[in-house]
Every structure is written in structure tokens, then in C-alpha cells.
Design a protein around this motif. Structure first.
Motif, PDB file in Angstrom:
ATOM      1  N   ILE A   1       0.874  -1.170   0.000  1.00  0.00           N
ATOM      2  CA  ILE A   1       0.000   0.000   0.000  1.00  0.00           C
ATOM      3  C   ILE A   1       0.914   1.223   0.000  1.00  0.00           C
ATOM      4  O   ILE A   1       1.677   1.430   0.956  1.00  0.00           O
ATOM      5  CB  ILE A   1      -0.931  -0.011   1.228  1.00  0.00           C
ATOM      6  CG1 ILE A   1      -1.785  -1.277   1.194  1.00  0.00           C
ATOM      7  CG2 ILE A   1      -1.771   1.252   1.294  1.00  0.00           C
ATOM      8  CD1 ILE A   1      -2.516  -1.565   2.481  1.00  0.00           C
ATOM      9  N   PRO A   2       0.873   2.028  -1.076  1.00  0.00           N
ATOM     10  CA  PRO A   2       1.833   3.124  -1.212  1.00  0.00           C
ATOM     11  C   PRO A   2       2.005   4.023   0.017  1.00  0.00           C
ATOM     12  O   PRO A   2       3.148   4.285   0.411  1.00  0.00           O
ATOM     13  CB  PRO A   2       1.332   3.894  -2.436  1.00  0.00           C
ATOM     14  CG  PRO A   2       0.731   2.808  -3.279  1.00  0.00           C
ATOM     15  CD  PRO A   2       0.045   1.901  -2.286  1.00  0.00           C
ATOM     16  N   PRO A   3       0.925   4.490   0.668  1.00  0.00           N
ATOM     17  CA  PRO A   3       1.169   5.354   1.838  1.00  0.00           C
ATOM     18  C   PRO A   3       1.940   4.646   2.953  1.00  0.00           C
ATOM     19  O   PRO A   3       2.782   5.251   3.620  1.00  0.00           O
ATOM     20  CB  PRO A   3      -0.239   5.732   2.305  1.00  0.00           C
ATOM     21  CG  PRO A   3      -1.093   5.581   1.091  1.00  0.00           C
ATOM     22  CD  PRO A   3      -0.503   4.432   0.333  1.00  0.00           C
ATOM     23  N   ARG A   4       1.700   3.365   3.127  1.00  0.00           N
ATOM     24  CA  ARG A   4       2.438   2.622   4.156  1.00  0.00           C
ATOM     25  C   ARG A   4       3.886   2.421   3.754  1.00  0.00           C
ATOM     26  O   ARG A   4       4.786   2.413   4.599  1.00  0.00           O
ATOM     27  CB  ARG A   4       1.761   1.285   4.430  1.00  0.00           C
ATOM     28  CG  ARG A   4       0.434   1.484   5.144  1.00  0.00           C
ATOM     29  CD  ARG A   4      -0.147   0.196   5.616  1.00  0.00           C
ATOM     30  NE  ARG A   4      -1.446   0.442   6.227  1.00  0.00           N
ATOM     31  CZ  ARG A   4      -2.398  -0.453   6.296  1.00  0.00           C
ATOM     32  NH1 ARG A   4      -2.213  -1.659   5.804  1.00  0.00           N
ATOM     33  NH2 ARG A   4      -3.544  -0.153   6.874  1.00  0.00           N
ATOM     34  N   CYS A   5       4.116   2.245   2.466  1.00  0.00           N
ATOM     35  CA  CYS A   5       5.496   2.136   1.973  1.00  0.00           C
ATOM     36  C   CYS A   5       6.254   3.425   2.241  1.00  0.00           C
ATOM     37  O   CYS A   5       7.407   3.392   2.684  1.00  0.00           O
ATOM     38  CB  CYS A   5       5.507   1.828   0.479  1.00  0.00           C
ATOM     39  SG  CYS A   5       4.951   0.178   0.078  1.00  0.00           S
TER      40      CYS A   5
ATOM     41  N   PHE B   1      13.444   7.622  -3.731  1.00  0.00           N
ATOM     42  CA  PHE B   1      12.132   6.982  -3.725  1.00  0.00           C
ATOM     43  C   PHE B   1      11.064   7.998  -3.310  1.00  0.00           C
ATOM     44  O   PHE B   1      10.035   8.138  -3.980  1.00  0.00           O
ATOM     45  CB  PHE B   1      12.127   5.783  -2.768  1.00  0.00           C
ATOM     46  CG  PHE B   1      10.764   5.194  -2.556  1.00  0.00           C
ATOM     47  CD1 PHE B   1      10.242   4.287  -3.467  1.00  0.00           C
ATOM     48  CD2 PHE B   1      10.001   5.544  -1.456  1.00  0.00           C
ATOM     49  CE1 PHE B   1       8.972   3.748  -3.284  1.00  0.00           C
ATOM     50  CE2 PHE B   1       8.742   5.011  -1.257  1.00  0.00           C
ATOM     51  CZ  PHE B   1       8.222   4.117  -2.176  1.00  0.00           C
ATOM     52  N   LEU B   2      11.298   8.696  -2.228  1.00  0.00           N
ATOM     53  CA  LEU B   2      10.313   9.652  -1.717  1.00  0.00           C
ATOM     54  C   LEU B   2      10.074  10.783  -2.708  1.00  0.00           C
ATOM     55  O   LEU B   2       8.926  11.214  -2.898  1.00  0.00           O
ATOM     56  CB  LEU B   2      10.769  10.202  -0.363  1.00  0.00           C
ATOM     57  CG  LEU B   2      10.800   9.163   0.762  1.00  0.00           C
ATOM     58  CD1 LEU B   2      11.545   9.709   1.971  1.00  0.00           C
ATOM     59  CD2 LEU B   2       9.400   8.713   1.130  1.00  0.00           C
ATOM     60  N   SER B   3      11.110  11.247  -3.363  1.00  0.00           N
ATOM     61  CA  SER B   3      10.957  12.315  -4.358  1.00  0.00           C
ATOM     62  C   SER B   3      10.096  11.866  -5.533  1.00  0.00           C
ATOM     63  O   SER B   3       9.336  12.652  -6.093  1.00  0.00           O
ATOM     64  CB  SER B   3      12.319  12.762  -4.884  1.00  0.00           C
ATOM     65  OG  SER B   3      13.047  13.398  -3.867  1.00  0.00           O
ATOM     66  N   ARG B   4      10.209  10.603  -5.890  1.00  0.00           N
ATOM     67  CA  ARG B   4       9.442  10.094  -7.032  1.00  0.00           C
ATOM     68  C   ARG B   4       7.988   9.839  -6.701  1.00  0.00           C
ATOM     69  O   ARG B   4       7.140   9.944  -7.578  1.00  0.00           O
ATOM     70  CB  ARG B   4      10.083   8.819  -7.566  1.00  0.00           C
ATOM     71  CG  ARG B   4      11.443   9.138  -8.173  1.00  0.00           C
ATOM     72  CD  ARG B   4      11.938   8.177  -9.174  1.00  0.00           C
ATOM     73  NE  ARG B   4      11.021   7.811 -10.209  1.00  0.00           N
ATOM     74  CZ  ARG B   4      11.031   6.636 -10.813  1.00  0.00           C
ATOM     75  NH1 ARG B   4      11.893   5.710 -10.447  1.00  0.00           N
ATOM     76  NH2 ARG B   4      10.186   6.362 -11.770  1.00  0.00           N
ATOM     77  N   VAL B   5       7.678   9.473  -5.451  1.00  0.00           N
ATOM     78  CA  VAL B   5       6.294   9.091  -5.135  1.00  0.00           C
ATOM     79  C   VAL B   5       5.535  10.158  -4.357  1.00  0.00           C
ATOM     80  O   VAL B   5       4.358   9.981  -4.074  1.00  0.00           O
ATOM     81  CB  VAL B   5       6.223   7.737  -4.385  1.00  0.00           C
ATOM     82  CG1 VAL B   5       6.845   6.633  -5.225  1.00  0.00           C
ATOM     83  CG2 VAL B   5       6.832   7.803  -3.013  1.00  0.00           C
ATOM     84  N   GLN B   6       6.190  11.261  -4.025  1.00  0.00           N
ATOM     85  CA  GLN B   6       5.511  12.352  -3.346  1.00  0.00           C
ATOM     86  C   GLN B   6       5.552  13.591  -4.227  1.00  0.00           C
ATOM     87  O   GLN B   6       6.513  13.815  -4.946  1.00  0.00           O
ATOM     88  CB  GLN B   6       6.188  12.684  -2.012  1.00  0.00           C
ATOM     89  CG  GLN B   6       6.065  11.602  -0.967  1.00  0.00           C
ATOM     90  CD  GLN B   6       6.812  11.962   0.309  1.00  0.00           C
ATOM     91  OE1 GLN B   6       7.872  12.566   0.281  1.00  0.00           O
ATOM     92  NE2 GLN B   6       6.247  11.575   1.438  1.00  0.00           N
TER      93      GLN B   6
ATOM     94  N   ASP C   1       8.454   1.214 -10.284  1.00  0.00           N
ATOM     95  CA  ASP C   1       9.814   1.499 -10.718  1.00  0.00           C
ATOM     96  C   ASP C   1      10.630   2.086  -9.569  1.00  0.00           C
ATOM     97  O   ASP C   1      11.773   1.670  -9.333  1.00  0.00           O
ATOM     98  CB  ASP C   1       9.799   2.457 -11.917  1.00  0.00           C
ATOM     99  CG  ASP C   1      11.193   2.714 -12.451  1.00  0.00           C
ATOM    100  OD1 ASP C   1      11.882   1.739 -12.805  1.00  0.00           O
ATOM    101  OD2 ASP C   1      11.593   3.897 -12.494  1.00  0.00           O
ATOM    102  N   ALA C   2      10.046   3.044  -8.845  1.00  0.00           N
ATOM    103  CA  ALA C   2      10.744   3.654  -7.706  1.00  0.00           C
ATOM    104  C   ALA C   2      11.042   2.610  -6.636  1.00  0.00           C
ATOM    105  O   ALA C   2      12.132   2.580  -6.057  1.00  0.00           O
ATOM    106  CB  ALA C   2       9.908   4.796  -7.133  1.00  0.00           C
ATOM    107  N   LEU C   3      10.086   1.734  -6.387  1.00  0.00           N
ATOM    108  CA  LEU C   3      10.269   0.673  -5.398  1.00  0.00           C
ATOM    109  C   LEU C   3      11.355  -0.303  -5.841  1.00  0.00           C
ATOM    110  O   LEU C   3      12.211  -0.709  -5.051  1.00  0.00           O
ATOM    111  CB  LEU C   3       8.945  -0.061  -5.168  1.00  0.00           C
ATOM    112  CG  LEU C   3       8.884  -1.060  -4.032  1.00  0.00           C
ATOM    113  CD1 LEU C   3       9.247  -0.406  -2.696  1.00  0.00           C
ATOM    114  CD2 LEU C   3       7.487  -1.667  -3.963  1.00  0.00           C
ATOM    115  N   GLY C   4      11.370  -0.652  -7.113  1.00  0.00           N
ATOM    116  CA  GLY C   4      12.402  -1.542  -7.638  1.00  0.00           C
ATOM    117  C   GLY C   4      13.790  -0.946  -7.524  1.00  0.00           C
ATOM    118  O   GLY C   4      14.759  -1.642  -7.175  1.00  0.00           O
ATOM    119  N   GLN C   5      13.908   0.342  -7.822  1.00  0.00           N
ATOM    120  CA  GLN C   5      15.214   0.999  -7.702  1.00  0.00           C
ATOM    121  C   GLN C   5      15.676   1.039  -6.254  1.00  0.00           C
ATOM    122  O   GLN C   5      16.850   0.792  -5.954  1.00  0.00           O
ATOM    123  CB  GLN C   5      15.151   2.398  -8.293  1.00  0.00           C
ATOM    124  CG  GLN C   5      15.063   2.391  -9.799  1.00  0.00           C
ATOM    125  CD  GLN C   5      15.059   3.792 -10.390  1.00  0.00           C
ATOM    126  OE1 GLN C   5      15.577   4.727  -9.800  1.00  0.00           O
ATOM    127  NE2 GLN C   5      14.471   3.930 -11.566  1.00  0.00           N
TER     128      GLN C   5
END
Length: 162
Positions: A53-57, A95-100, A123-127
Motif C-alpha cells: 500500500i503506497p502510503p504505508r510504503c 524513492f520519496l521524491s518520485r512518489v511524493q 519502478d521507484a520501489l524496484g530501484q
């Protein structure tokens, strides 16, 4: 022991006579074990992305970044260990820059498989996992530490034939 090494160990004023307290540098192996133990309980690093779940990640990655910063303050600088901690912390920031977005709101990831926002997240999670896998392998090898099987899933495998 050189003066600069002694000064690096000073932590504060404690008594009226000489007024200096001393804390020896923490052994790297204990710090590496602490970091790996913490990361072993961070599902964001190894659970299949479709169940995340993205917010939990994001919350978990924020906690990881905070822990890495805390550990960096406790270890000898510069060192290969500190460099690994810095690299993992930088991966958290990426990661945070890409998903926020700019307001630190989590990008709305589509509820439908194949939505472009889910591609960005995956993709961000994979990196993130790729960087962590490399540094976890280095920490474990350098300090002779085992890694739990779940976390070990992100450690890179040797190419076939090696």
C-alpha cells in the motif's frame, strides 16, 4: 593516538576538573547487525509490490531513512560502512521524491493494474530495493553477518556460471 582522533571521541562536559567525557567508537559489526536487524522487519524492501500500500510504503521508507541517519551519527566517518548507509539513505530520498509531490502528498496511484502511476511507484520501489540489495550484501559480507531469508530476496544473485 593523534589529537584529532582524541577530539573526535569527546562527547561533552561532565566534571568540574577536566570536564570531559569519552565515548569509544562503536564497533562497526554491532552497528551493521543493528541496521540489518531493523531492515529485516521492513516489508517495503521485499514483499511483492502488488500487495504493498503506497502510503504505508512511504511511512516505512521515512522510518528507514531516519534510522540510517541515526546510525550515521554513531559510526566512524569516513568508512565503507558509513558510505553504504549514505547510499541507502540517498535511495530513500530518491524513492520519496518520485512518489511524493511538492507538498509531500503521496502521488495517487491508480487502483487499476497498468495505470501509469502504478508504473512510477513500482519502478521507484524496484530501484530502492536494488540499491538496498547491493548494500545489504556488502554489509553482510564485510561483517560476517547472516541475513534473514525474506530480506535476502533482494540481494543480487551471481550471474549463471559463476
Amino acid at each position: 593516538m593523534k589529537f584529532k582522533e582524541i577530539v573526535a571521541r569527546l562527547t561533552g562536559i561532565t566534571c568540574p576538573i577536566f570536564g570531559v567525557s569519552w565515548t569509544p567508537p562503536e564497533p562497526e559489526i554491532a552497528a551493521a547487525r543493528r541496521v540489518l536487524t531493523f531492515l529485516e522487519d521492513r516489508r517495503v524492501l521485499y514483499e511483492p509490490s502488488e500487495v504493498e500500500i503506497p502510503p504505508r510504503c512511504v511511512d516505512s521508507v521515512l522510518q528507514i531513512r531516519e534510522r540510517l541517519t541515526t546510525e550515521l551519527l554513531r559510526v566512524r566517518q569516513p568508512s565503507e560502512f558509513a558510505a553504504s548507509l549514505r547510499a541507502m539513505r540517498a535511495a530513500c530520498r530518491r524513492f520519496l521524491s518520485r512518489v511524493q509531490d511538492a507538498d509531500r502528498e503521496i502521488t495517487q496511484f491508480g487502483n487499476h493494474p497498468g495505470h501509469f502511476a502504478s508504473w512510477v511507484f513500482n519502478d521507484a520501489l524496484g530501484q530502492l530495493r536494488g540499491v538496498f540489495g547491493i548494500h545489504i550484501a556488502q554489509l553482510a559480507a564485510r561483517h560476517g553477518l547472516d541475513v534473514e531469508d525474506d530480506l535476502a530476496r533482494i540481494v543480487p544473485e551471481l550471474p549463471e556460471g559463476q
